[in-house]
Write an enzyme that holds these catalytic residues in place. Sequence first.
Site, PDB file in Angstrom:
ATOM      1  N   GLY A  84       0.838  -1.211   0.000  1.00 19.28           N
ATOM      2  CA  GLY A  84       0.000   0.000   0.000  1.00 19.28           C
ATOM      3  C   GLY A  84       0.871   1.258   0.000  1.00 19.28           C
ATOM      4  O   GLY A  84       1.903   1.291   0.667  1.00 19.28           O
TER       5      GLY A  84
ATOM      6  N   ARG B 298       0.989  -4.942  -5.753  1.00 26.19           N
ATOM      7  CA  ARG B 298       1.226  -6.223  -5.096  1.00 26.19           C
ATOM      8  C   ARG B 298       1.574  -7.201  -6.211  1.00 26.19           C
ATOM      9  O   ARG B 298       0.944  -7.180  -7.266  1.00 26.19           O
ATOM     10  CB  ARG B 298      -0.002  -6.614  -4.296  1.00 26.19           C
ATOM     11  CG  ARG B 298      -0.204  -5.573  -3.178  1.00 26.19           C
ATOM     12  CD  ARG B 298      -1.224  -5.948  -2.149  1.00 26.19           C
ATOM     13  NE  ARG B 298      -1.045  -5.114  -0.955  1.00 26.19           N
ATOM     14  CZ  ARG B 298      -1.796  -4.050  -0.657  1.00 26.19           C
ATOM     15  NH1 ARG B 298      -2.777  -3.668  -1.434  1.00 26.19           N
ATOM     16  NH2 ARG B 298      -1.562  -3.370   0.441  1.00 26.19           N
TER      17      ARG B 298
ATOM     18  N   ASP C  11       5.575  -5.246   5.913  1.00 21.79           N
ATOM     19  CA  ASP C  11       6.057  -6.594   6.232  1.00 21.79           C
ATOM     20  C   ASP C  11       6.149  -7.516   5.021  1.00 21.79           C
ATOM     21  O   ASP C  11       7.120  -8.237   4.849  1.00 21.79           O
ATOM     22  CB  ASP C  11       5.066  -7.263   7.199  1.00 21.79           C
ATOM     23  CG  ASP C  11       5.383  -6.927   8.630  1.00 21.79           C
ATOM     24  OD1 ASP C  11       6.366  -6.203   8.868  1.00 21.79           O
ATOM     25  OD2 ASP C  11       4.634  -7.403   9.506  1.00 21.79           O
TER      26      ASP C  11
ATOM     27  N   THR D 231       4.328   2.481   5.588  1.00 28.34           N
ATOM     28  CA  THR D 231       2.919   2.071   5.671  1.00 28.34           C
ATOM     29  C   THR D 231       2.216   2.974   6.671  1.00 28.34           C
ATOM     30  O   THR D 231       2.787   3.296   7.718  1.00 28.34           O
ATOM     31  CB  THR D 231       2.744   0.596   6.105  1.00 28.34           C
ATOM     32  OG1 THR D 231       1.382   0.388   6.520  1.00 28.34           O
ATOM     33  CG2 THR D 231       3.645   0.188   7.252  1.00 28.34           C
TER      34      THR D 231
ATOM     35  N   ASP E  84      -0.075   2.163   8.558  1.00 28.35           N
ATOM     36  CA  ASP E  84      -0.589   1.401   9.708  1.00 28.35           C
ATOM     37  C   ASP E  84       0.319   1.407  10.944  1.00 28.35           C
ATOM     38  O   ASP E  84      -0.121   1.043  12.025  1.00 28.35           O
ATOM     39  CB  ASP E  84      -0.819  -0.064   9.317  1.00 28.35           C
ATOM     40  CG  ASP E  84      -2.006  -0.244   8.384  1.00 28.35           C
ATOM     41  OD1 ASP E  84      -2.703   0.751   8.109  1.00 28.35           O
ATOM     42  OD2 ASP E  84      -2.240  -1.386   7.939  1.00 28.35           O
TER      43      ASP E  84
ATOM     44  N   ASP F  93       2.511  -0.700  11.673  1.00 25.88           N
ATOM     45  CA  ASP F  93       2.421  -2.054  12.229  1.00 25.88           C
ATOM     46  C   ASP F  93       3.691  -2.866  11.997  1.00 25.88           C
ATOM     47  O   ASP F  93       3.653  -4.088  11.967  1.00 25.88           O
ATOM     48  CB  ASP F  93       1.208  -2.783  11.617  1.00 25.88           C
ATOM     49  CG  ASP F  93       1.319  -2.919  10.109  1.00 25.88           C
ATOM     50  OD1 ASP F  93       2.186  -2.264   9.504  1.00 25.88           O
ATOM     51  OD2 ASP F  93       0.538  -3.693   9.538  1.00 25.88           O
TER      52      ASP F  93
ATOM     53  N   ARG G 192      -5.228  -2.385   9.003  1.00 29.21           N
ATOM     54  CA  ARG G 192      -5.690  -3.738   8.637  1.00 29.21           C
ATOM     55  C   ARG G 192      -5.725  -4.667   9.850  1.00 29.21           C
ATOM     56  O   ARG G 192      -6.698  -5.347  10.102  1.00 29.21           O
ATOM     57  CB  ARG G 192      -4.767  -4.296   7.555  1.00 29.21           C
ATOM     58  CG  ARG G 192      -5.354  -5.478   6.853  1.00 29.21           C
ATOM     59  CD  ARG G 192      -4.512  -6.062   5.752  1.00 29.21           C
ATOM     60  NE  ARG G 192      -3.351  -5.276   5.376  1.00 29.21           N
ATOM     61  CZ  ARG G 192      -2.857  -5.227   4.155  1.00 29.21           C
ATOM     62  NH1 ARG G 192      -3.468  -5.887   3.192  1.00 29.21           N
ATOM     63  NH2 ARG G 192      -1.772  -4.532   3.904  1.00 29.21           N
TER      64      ARG G 192
HETATM   65  P1  ADP Z   1       3.001  -4.681   2.608  1.00 24.13           P
HETATM   66  O1  ADP Z   1       4.408  -4.624   2.109  1.00 24.13           O
HETATM   67  O2  ADP Z   1       2.377  -3.326   2.706  1.00 24.13           O
HETATM   68  O3  ADP Z   1       2.862  -5.539   3.849  1.00 24.13           O
HETATM   69  P2  ADP Z   1       1.861  -6.840   1.026  1.00 24.13           P
HETATM   70  O4  ADP Z   1       1.741  -7.802   2.176  1.00 24.13           O
HETATM   71  O5  ADP Z   1       0.732  -6.762   0.074  1.00 24.13           O
HETATM   72  O6  ADP Z   1       2.119  -5.348   1.469  1.00 24.13           O
HETATM   73  O7  ADP Z   1       3.181  -7.258   0.219  1.00 24.13           O
HETATM   74  C1  ADP Z   1       3.634  -6.495  -0.874  1.00 24.13           C
HETATM   75  C2  ADP Z   1       4.334  -7.391  -1.853  1.00 24.13           C
HETATM   76  O8  ADP Z   1       5.464  -8.019  -1.240  1.00 24.13           O
HETATM   77  C3  ADP Z   1       3.528  -8.580  -2.381  1.00 24.13           C
HETATM   78  O9  ADP Z   1       2.668  -8.242  -3.408  1.00 24.13           O
HETATM   79  C4  ADP Z   1       4.624  -9.474  -2.888  1.00 24.13           C
HETATM   80  O10 ADP Z   1       5.158  -9.004  -4.099  1.00 24.13           O
HETATM   81  C5  ADP Z   1       5.667  -9.302  -1.814  1.00 24.13           C
HETATM   82  N1  ADP Z   1       5.499 -10.348  -0.798  1.00 24.13           N
HETATM   83  C6  ADP Z   1       4.582 -10.406   0.185  1.00 24.13           C
HETATM   84  N2  ADP Z   1       4.712 -11.532   0.924  1.00 24.13           N
HETATM   85  C7  ADP Z   1       5.745 -12.197   0.385  1.00 24.13           C
HETATM   86  C8  ADP Z   1       6.387 -13.438   0.690  1.00 24.13           C
HETATM   87  N3  ADP Z   1       5.984 -14.204   1.711  1.00 24.13           N
HETATM   88  N4  ADP Z   1       7.431 -13.813  -0.077  1.00 24.13           N
HETATM   89  C9  ADP Z   1       7.851 -13.041  -1.098  1.00 24.13           C
HETATM   90  N5  ADP Z   1       7.288 -11.870  -1.441  1.00 24.13           N
HETATM   91  C10 ADP Z   1       6.262 -11.448  -0.713  1.00 24.13           C
HETATM   92  O1  F6P Z   2      -1.596  -1.364   4.969  1.00 25.64           O
HETATM   93  C1  F6P Z   2      -2.110  -0.109   4.657  1.00 25.64           C
HETATM   94  C2  F6P Z   2      -3.573  -0.205   4.325  1.00 25.64           C
HETATM   95  O2  F6P Z   2      -4.010   1.083   3.969  1.00 25.64           O
HETATM   96  C3  F6P Z   2      -4.438  -0.799   5.430  1.00 25.64           C
HETATM   97  O3  F6P Z   2      -4.734   0.142   6.439  1.00 25.64           O
HETATM   98  C4  F6P Z   2      -5.627  -1.242   4.625  1.00 25.64           C
HETATM   99  O4  F6P Z   2      -6.288  -2.310   5.255  1.00 25.64           O
HETATM  100  C5  F6P Z   2      -5.016  -1.708   3.343  1.00 25.64           C
HETATM  101  O5  F6P Z   2      -3.776  -1.052   3.217  1.00 25.64           O
HETATM  102  C6  F6P Z   2      -5.869  -1.433   2.148  1.00 25.64           C
HETATM  103  O6  F6P Z   2      -5.222  -1.905   1.030  1.00 25.64           O
HETATM  104  P1  F6P Z   2      -5.743  -1.632  -0.469  1.00 25.64           P
HETATM  105  O7  F6P Z   2      -4.969  -0.481  -0.982  1.00 25.64           O
HETATM  106  O8  F6P Z   2      -5.379  -2.887  -1.193  1.00 25.64           O
HETATM  107  O9  F6P Z   2      -7.197  -1.365  -0.410  1.00 25.64           O
END
Ligand code: ADP
Ligand code: F6P
Length: 321
Positions: free
Chosen positions: A12, A73, A104, A127, A129, A131, A173
């Site tokens: 995000g 993503r 994360d 982020t 959040d 978090d 989230r």
């Molecule tokens: P955030 O980084 O905000 O936590 P996401 O969890 O959607 O957001 O992860 C962002 C991107 O990081 C994913 O679309 C993917 O490309 C990569 N990613 C997430 N989890 C994994 C994983 N377990 N192993 C490898 N790449 C990952």
């Molecule tokens: O992680 C940041 C965040 O804005 C959360 O607060 C929310 O749940 C999520 O991303 C929303 O993601 P998307 O952009 O996929 O709607």
Amino acid sequence: MQKAIGVLTSGGDAPGMNAAVRAVTRAAISRGYRVVGVKRGYNGLLNGECVELDQRDVSDIIQRGGTILCTARCLEFKEEKYIKIAAENCRNMGVEGLVVIGGDGSFRGAADLSRIGGIRCIGIPGTIDNDIQCTEYTIGYDTAMNTALEMIDKLRDTSQSHDRCSVVEVMGRHAGWIALNVAMASGAIACVIPEVPYDINKIAEKISKAHSTEKEHFIVVVAEGVEKSQEITDQISKLTGIETRLTVLGHVQRGGMPTVRDRVAASRMGYHAVELIDQGQNNRVVGMVHNKIIDVDIQEALSMKKPFDMQRYKVCDEITF
Ligand code: ADP
Ligand code: F6P
């Protein structure tokens, strides 16, 4: 080929990501690197959507929300064969180290790219959040809270005019950090967050008791991660008899000009990430603890648990009635 540092934004978006991209770019150029901006998160590493960034390409972005690199993503990135392709593409572009600005999930991708692909990766927490376990602060958090607060202040005006209760759902989230702080800052009568179990009868009683002392309008802040905003709204209305409306703030919280705090944090973290790559370090996440910039091993960062500030929750609860 002149050595390069890559930079991408993933997951995000968050206000301040541009300030981090700027800091990474300028700090890298100062140290004699080329900079490769990777578009749309890890997708750009797979499909070659990458651009060379010079110092002027990052002019006039420090004040802009969103991310000039775009974010996405990328589901393929969870598979080893795609990580190997991404690593090969990095090597072909002369990328020695990659700075990943995200949450994360993005750090898990960075850890895999480092372990499987042999590319040196450094994460920067971006982020709204807040978090991420290893840091007290994530880029975008302050701007998002201020945006939410501005909206709640507007809702207060109309709630006051109509003697209503406004239930406001804010983002988060799995985390109640935004909710807790804006609840305190807006003087909300109740704050419902995933970290603390709630009792709707107690919330309704608190509202009714305040109502009996001539308080006529109310704000209740609910974190999105509770997944009960409509139910809470309906129950408050039913149990108190006060007209209650739900407002979901949604993605408005993810946009807008970053605050001073976000721009400064992003600039300091971006600079530190480049220093780490320049020192030959790998697999680290940059963070902020007691307002100092630190870094920790990515795996360790992912396994840490962030302590929740129960004292702040207690203060918020006890000073509104
Ligand atoms: P955030 O980084 O905000 O936590 P996401 O969890 O959607 O957001 O992860 C962002 C991107 O990081 C994913 O679309 C993917 O490309 C990569 N990613 C997430 N989890 C994994 C994983 N377990 N192993 C490898 N790449 C990952
Ligand atoms: O992680 C940041 C965040 O804005 C959360 O607060 C929310 O749940 C999520 O991303 C929303 O993601 P998307 O952009 O996929 O709607």
